[in-house]
Scaffold this motif. Structure first.
Motif, PDB file in Angstrom:
ATOM      1  N   ARG A 183       4.623  -4.583   6.932  1.00  0.00           N
ATOM      2  CA  ARG A 183       4.555  -4.019   5.583  1.00  0.00           C
ATOM      3  C   ARG A 183       5.028  -4.989   4.486  1.00  0.00           C
ATOM      4  O   ARG A 183       4.442  -5.094   3.425  1.00  0.00           O
ATOM      5  CB  ARG A 183       5.440  -2.761   5.558  1.00  0.00           C
ATOM      6  N   HIS A 226       1.592  -3.845   0.143  1.00  0.00           N
ATOM      7  CA  HIS A 226       2.024  -3.583   1.514  1.00  0.00           C
ATOM      8  C   HIS A 226       0.942  -4.075   2.474  1.00  0.00           C
ATOM      9  O   HIS A 226      -0.205  -3.637   2.415  1.00  0.00           O
ATOM     10  CB  HIS A 226       2.310  -2.094   1.705  1.00  0.00           C
ATOM     11  N   HIS A 269      -2.449   1.732  -2.807  1.00  0.00           N
ATOM     12  CA  HIS A 269      -1.745   1.754  -1.524  1.00  0.00           C
ATOM     13  C   HIS A 269      -2.491   2.690  -0.575  1.00  0.00           C
ATOM     14  O   HIS A 269      -3.490   3.295  -0.934  1.00  0.00           O
ATOM     15  CB  HIS A 269      -0.328   2.314  -1.707  1.00  0.00           C
ATOM     16  N   SER A 270      -1.936   2.849   0.630  1.00  0.00           N
ATOM     17  CA  SER A 270      -2.361   3.916   1.525  1.00  0.00           C
ATOM     18  C   SER A 270      -1.124   4.311   2.325  1.00  0.00           C
ATOM     19  O   SER A 270      -0.203   3.506   2.451  1.00  0.00           O
ATOM     20  CB  SER A 270      -3.485   3.465   2.446  1.00  0.00           C
ATOM     21  N   GLU A 327      -1.630  -1.932   4.740  1.00  0.00           N
ATOM     22  CA  GLU A 327      -2.493  -0.949   4.086  1.00  0.00           C
ATOM     23  C   GLU A 327      -3.846  -1.600   3.770  1.00  0.00           C
ATOM     24  O   GLU A 327      -4.221  -1.814   2.614  1.00  0.00           O
ATOM     25  CB  GLU A 327      -1.774  -0.401   2.838  1.00  0.00           C
TER      26      GLU A 327
HETATM   27 ZN    ZN Z   1       2.194   1.063   0.180  1.00  0.00          ZN
END
Ligand code: ZN
Ligand code: ARG
Length: 410
Positions: free
Chosen positions: A229, A179, A297-298, A182
């Motif tokens: 994203r 993504h 991820h975040s 992130e």
């Molecule tokens: Zn993510």
């Protein structure tokens, strides 16, 4: 040279006009007093009112455009739903996070020969790729770089292999940046790389690391839209496929959208995207003995294990839970300021979402320890985590990798 100058200026003007600004937009945290709140919030997600940024067990964070603030406030008030403002002005948070390198650091980097990587600011794709190439050139005995394919805009997908050549070593896959927005993910993954290379003499494990799984999206967040994203597939109405809904296990299930304008657009079919397809091909052709598959991820501070497609558990979930808990404990210890990571099944702890890399790795590659790790923070800055948190967060990420590395050897 005059012609050249003009092009540069024109480029600038083009960049400038395509930039997305977020002045006055906000991020709110909604409290789930009862079960109906979640349904209501999900019902309006992405219909133009707001977008869900992160869905926690007791709260949900939404991103609200400035012109919608009044309407969404009214909607929530009518339903007696309480919320709090997390980010008052998203554009300001973006600008605060984009701090340029200090002049001292810039001078230091100018003087360097090899690469421009460091962990006090977020780095563009070229710096990250330059760093990987530098490592492969400087430490050819332990590092090699391979492009496993190209993104939809034709950029290479670079995987770094770190190995000191022991035979039959177990292997761990790590990816970041699926993504685009992130940013902490590629930053933490490159920090892990730095540590592993520095300590490569004692490594008993081989690492295959893809720090930026979505290079087009990543580049796009630097140039045009900090909050992008998906990947950069051009669509008729909207662009981008959510790569973490595009993997081929239970593709198209819950938590995915067939609408190309949604943030969770799953693509036209499983592995329709060159980025996910390249990862699949890589594994089909790799002879390494994978024991763990980690996607960073975040945000939210979670260690998540399958399944993600539904609230079900794999038969060996206790093993994944135990190692996850051990990782969380060590992350807390390394994190310094009491950072807490919640461990759990992905669909139960967060929300069901099919087509994720972790489910695919576990179900079809049969890699036992498949995790998605959501790094800092818990919502104060969300995706816009300021650069002073890169090192502490990356230390936590590294702590998790250390625990997982030692667990797979047992
Ligand atoms: Zn993510
Ligand atoms: N925040 C991640 C996402 O939405 C969570 C993925 C967890 N894994 C899963 N298979 N749903 O992509």
């Amino acid at each position: 040279s005059v012609a050249h100058e003009r092009t540069a200026k024109e480029n600038f003007r083009e960049d400038f006009s395509k930039r997305v600004y977020y002045v006055g937009d906000q991020v709110w945290r909604i409290y789930k007093h009862n079960d109906s709140v979640n349904d209501l919030v999900e019902q309006h997600d992405q219909n133009g009112s707001y977008q869900i940024w992160s869905n926690h067990p007791l709260t949900v964070d939404i991103f609200v455009r400035s012109r919608m603030l009044y309407n969404v406030d009214l909607l929530l008030n009518n339903c007696r739903i309480k919320y709090e403002v997390l980010i008052k002005d998203v554009q300001k948070a973006i600008d605060d996070g984009n701090v340029r390198l200090t002049t001292a650091m810039e001078a230091e980097l100018e003087g360097r020969k090899g690469h421009r990587m460091e962990w006090t600011s977020y780095h563009e794709l070229n710096d990250i790729y330059g760093y990987l190439d530098y490592l492969a050139n400087t430490y050819p005995d332990v590092c090699s770089v391979q492009s496993i394919g190209n993104s939809i805009e034709g950029q290479p997908l670079k995987v770094l292999r770190i190995s000191n050549g022991r035979t039959n070593a177990p292997a761990i896959w790590i990816d970041g940046g699926i993504h685009a927005r992130e940013w902490i993910s590629p930053a933490a993954v490159t920090y892990i790389i730095d540590y592993l290379v520095e300590n490569s003499d004692v490594l008993q494990t081989d690492y295959y690391i893809l720090p930026v799984a979505n290079p087009d999206g990543y580049r796009y967040t630097f140039k045009y839209d900090r909050l992008w994203r998906k990947n950069r597939r051009k669509g008729t109405l909207c662009s981008g496929v959510d790569l973490n809904r595009n993997f081929g296990y239970r593709w198209g299930g819950q938590g995915t959208s067939s609408n190309m304008c949604y943030e969770t657009y799953r693509g036209s079919k499983a592995f329709s995207e060159p980025e996910t397809n390249a990862i699949r091909n890589f594994f089909e052709n790799s002879l390494a003995n994978y024991k763990a598959y980690i996607s960073f991820h975040s945000y939210g501070q979670y260690i998540l294990y399958p399944w993600g497609y539904d609230q079900r558990l794999p038969p060996d979930y206790r093993d994944l839970d135990a190692v996850g808990l051990e990782a969380a404990e060590y992350m807390k210890y390394e994190g310094g300021d009491n950072t807490k990571y919640i461990v759990g099944n992905s669909a139960i702890t967060l929300y069901p979402a099919a087509g994720g890399s972790d489910d695919w790795a576990k179900a079809l590659l049969k890699i036992k320890y498949a995790y998605t790790i959501e790094l800092r923070d818990t919502g104060k800055y969300g995706f816009l985590l300021p650069p002073q948190y890169i090192i502490p967060t990356a230390k936590e990420a590294l702590a998790a990798i250390k625990v997982i590395t030692s667990a797979i050897r047992k």
